[in-house]
Design a protein around this motif. Sequence first.
Motif, PDB file in Angstrom:
ATOM      1  N   UNK A  44       0.802  -1.223   0.000  1.00  0.00           N
ATOM      2  CA  UNK A  44       0.000   0.000   0.000  1.00  0.00           C
ATOM      3  C   UNK A  44       0.838   1.278   0.000  1.00  0.00           C
ATOM      4  N   UNK A  45       2.025   1.198  -0.583  1.00  0.00           N
ATOM      5  CA  UNK A  45       2.871   2.386  -0.689  1.00  0.00           C
ATOM      6  C   UNK A  45       2.714   3.102  -2.029  1.00  0.00           C
ATOM      7  N   UNK A  46       2.136   2.409  -3.018  1.00  0.00           N
ATOM      8  CA  UNK A  46       2.014   2.997  -4.351  1.00  0.00           C
ATOM      9  C   UNK A  46       0.671   2.640  -4.972  1.00  0.00           C
ATOM     10  N   UNK A 148      16.449  10.217 -11.315  1.00  0.00           N
ATOM     11  CA  UNK A 148      16.134   9.065 -10.464  1.00  0.00           C
ATOM     12  C   UNK A 148      17.284   8.075 -10.455  1.00  0.00           C
ATOM     13  N   UNK A 149      17.928   7.886 -11.577  1.00  0.00           N
ATOM     14  CA  UNK A 149      19.068   6.955 -11.612  1.00  0.00           C
ATOM     15  C   UNK A 149      20.275   7.513 -10.866  1.00  0.00           C
ATOM     16  N   UNK A 150      20.425   8.828 -10.866  1.00  0.00           N
ATOM     17  CA  UNK A 150      21.473   9.445 -10.046  1.00  0.00           C
ATOM     18  C   UNK A 150      21.204   9.206  -8.564  1.00  0.00           C
ATOM     19  N   UNK A 151      19.947   9.381  -8.164  1.00  0.00           N
ATOM     20  CA  UNK A 151      19.580   9.169  -6.768  1.00  0.00           C
ATOM     21  C   UNK A 151      19.823   7.727  -6.340  1.00  0.00           C
ATOM     22  N   UNK A 203      10.915   7.434  -0.801  1.00  0.00           N
ATOM     23  CA  UNK A 203      11.780   6.280  -1.034  1.00  0.00           C
ATOM     24  C   UNK A 203      12.319   6.302  -2.465  1.00  0.00           C
ATOM     25  N   UNK A 204      13.632   6.152  -2.612  1.00  0.00           N
ATOM     26  CA  UNK A 204      14.225   6.092  -3.952  1.00  0.00           C
ATOM     27  C   UNK A 204      13.749   4.837  -4.676  1.00  0.00           C
ATOM     28  N   UNK A 205      13.531   3.748  -3.941  1.00  0.00           N
ATOM     29  CA  UNK A 205      13.033   2.528  -4.558  1.00  0.00           C
ATOM     30  C   UNK A 205      11.665   2.720  -5.184  1.00  0.00           C
ATOM     31  N   UNK A 206      10.778   3.456  -4.499  1.00  0.00           N
ATOM     32  CA  UNK A 206       9.458   3.729  -5.062  1.00  0.00           C
ATOM     33  C   UNK A 206       9.552   4.672  -6.256  1.00  0.00           C
ATOM     34  N   UNK A 207      10.450   5.648  -6.177  1.00  0.00           N
ATOM     35  CA  UNK A 207      10.648   6.553  -7.314  1.00  0.00           C
ATOM     36  C   UNK A 207      11.195   5.804  -8.530  1.00  0.00           C
ATOM     37  N   UNK A 208      12.111   4.877  -8.281  1.00  0.00           N
ATOM     38  CA  UNK A 208      12.687   4.106  -9.392  1.00  0.00           C
ATOM     39  C   UNK A 208      11.607   3.282 -10.093  1.00  0.00           C
ATOM     40  N   UNK A 209      10.647   2.766  -9.315  1.00  0.00           N
ATOM     41  CA  UNK A 209       9.573   1.966  -9.907  1.00  0.00           C
ATOM     42  C   UNK A 209       8.706   2.767 -10.861  1.00  0.00           C
ATOM     43  N   UNK A 210       8.700   4.100 -10.728  1.00  0.00           N
ATOM     44  CA  UNK A 210       7.888   4.922 -11.623  1.00  0.00           C
ATOM     45  C   UNK A 210       8.510   5.069 -13.007  1.00  0.00           C
ATOM     46  N   UNK A 211       9.712   4.548 -13.211  1.00  0.00           N
ATOM     47  CA  UNK A 211      10.368   4.684 -14.509  1.00  0.00           C
ATOM     48  C   UNK A 211       9.843   3.698 -15.550  1.00  0.00           C
ATOM     49  N   UNK A 212       8.971   2.792 -15.141  1.00  0.00           N
ATOM     50  CA  UNK A 212       8.534   1.726 -16.045  1.00  0.00           C
ATOM     51  C   UNK A 212       7.898   2.231 -17.345  1.00  0.00           C
ATOM     52  N   UNK A 213       7.072   3.284 -17.332  1.00  0.00           N
ATOM     53  CA  UNK A 213       6.495   3.741 -18.601  1.00  0.00           C
ATOM     54  C   UNK A 213       7.313   4.820 -19.305  1.00  0.00           C
ATOM     55  N   UNK A 235       2.614  11.447 -19.414  1.00  0.00           N
ATOM     56  CA  UNK A 235       1.724  11.620 -20.559  1.00  0.00           C
ATOM     57  C   UNK A 235       2.140  10.626 -21.627  1.00  0.00           C
ATOM     58  N   UNK A 236       1.274   9.647 -21.892  1.00  0.00           N
ATOM     59  CA  UNK A 236       1.622   8.638 -22.877  1.00  0.00           C
ATOM     60  C   UNK A 236       0.808   8.839 -24.144  1.00  0.00           C
ATOM     61  N   UNK A 237       1.014   7.964 -25.095  1.00  0.00           N
ATOM     62  CA  UNK A 237       0.506   8.153 -26.437  1.00  0.00           C
ATOM     63  C   UNK A 237      -1.015   8.280 -26.519  1.00  0.00           C
ATOM     64  N   UNK A 238      -1.471   9.027 -27.516  1.00  0.00           N
ATOM     65  CA  UNK A 238      -2.882   9.135 -27.882  1.00  0.00           C
ATOM     66  C   UNK A 238      -3.787   9.575 -26.725  1.00  0.00           C
ATOM     67  N   UNK A 239      -3.296  10.519 -25.922  1.00  0.00           N
ATOM     68  CA  UNK A 239      -4.147  11.099 -24.889  1.00  0.00           C
ATOM     69  C   UNK A 239      -4.231  10.332 -23.596  1.00  0.00           C
ATOM     70  N   UNK A 240      -3.517   9.216 -23.488  1.00  0.00           N
ATOM     71  CA  UNK A 240      -3.537   8.450 -22.249  1.00  0.00           C
ATOM     72  C   UNK A 240      -2.496   8.945 -21.265  1.00  0.00           C
ATOM     73  N   UNK A 241      -2.572   8.437 -20.040  1.00  0.00           N
ATOM     74  CA  UNK A 241      -1.549   8.784 -19.068  1.00  0.00           C
ATOM     75  C   UNK A 241      -1.441   7.711 -17.990  1.00  0.00           C
ATOM     76  N   UNK A 242      -0.286   7.697 -17.338  1.00  0.00           N
ATOM     77  CA  UNK A 242      -0.033   6.821 -16.198  1.00  0.00           C
ATOM     78  C   UNK A 242       0.258   7.710 -14.999  1.00  0.00           C
ATOM     79  N   UNK A 243      -0.415   7.444 -13.883  1.00  0.00           N
ATOM     80  CA  UNK A 243      -0.220   8.214 -12.663  1.00  0.00           C
ATOM     81  C   UNK A 243       0.254   7.282 -11.549  1.00  0.00           C
ATOM     82  N   UNK A 244       1.278   7.716 -10.841  1.00  0.00           N
ATOM     83  CA  UNK A 244       1.726   7.026  -9.636  1.00  0.00           C
ATOM     84  C   UNK A 244       1.501   7.944  -8.439  1.00  0.00           C
ATOM     85  N   UNK A 245       0.917   7.407  -7.392  1.00  0.00           N
ATOM     86  CA  UNK A 245       0.860   8.075  -6.096  1.00  0.00           C
ATOM     87  C   UNK A 245       1.755   7.297  -5.145  1.00  0.00           C
TER      88      UNK A 245
END
Length: 252
Positions: A44-46, A148-151, A203-213, A235-245
């Motif tokens: 329940x962290x993301x 994020x990779x620097x962190x 958490x840097x680990x949680x931030x790193x996980x956001x790099x997937x898209x 902001x991904x292709x054709x008007x879609x998006x991915x959000x991480x909390x």
Amino acid sequence: MFRASYTATSKFKYITQTIAKITDEAPFYATQDALEVRVLSPDKTTLTIVKIPSIAFEEYEVDEEKHFVIGAGELNKIVKRGTRNDILVFELDEEKNQLKIIFRNKKTGIERSFVLETKPRTVEKIPEPQIDLGVTARFVADDYKHIIRDLKIIGEEAVFHYKDGKLYIYSHAEQKEYRGEFSEGNPLTYLSATIDEARARYSVGLLEATLKPIQAAKFVTLSFDRDKPMKIEFEITEGGYVVYWIVPRIEA
């Protein structure tokens, strides 16, 4: 009844790749406004939300809100079979508990179809947090990735600090440290705040996980505030998006 067709089949691959990386079983929610996937991590962290507005589809029909669960890996494998010359069509058969996936060639009209069994799951739609966040910054996707990779090579925790019209990001561990200073135009494409100062740890680990898209996005927008969850939007292709909390690490 749910039916939708998407003309940019080759670009839709980015969306299914993203879904497959965050979950094994994808709960889809089809509403009048959009097709969504929402996944809360086991700890329940993301909270991850993939959303494609209905206007991004060539055809989009849903008589009432529908939800179904399918294997994310299987979906990804099938969508990979599409080409840039195909129109991608989804048809939900609730009586048979199946999702039919059709590739229709734009030039010849020839169709190829696959069928995926939907999972016998009832999944409650997770509400998105309704939180006011005082600082918003927009990055070019590659710049965000490098930060994020620097962190990652420094420590387990990153501090985001807004003050005097600038965003500072830093991390430190024994005998090593990272510091970055960012402002609008250098290299941020946008920076805005409704507060004078904000500081939060994540958490840097949680931030790193956001790099997937990241390969599917041109820009990344992040918003944060003191001791509040961070919202990271691709902001991904054709008007879609991915959000991480992602949850913050509360300062003592």
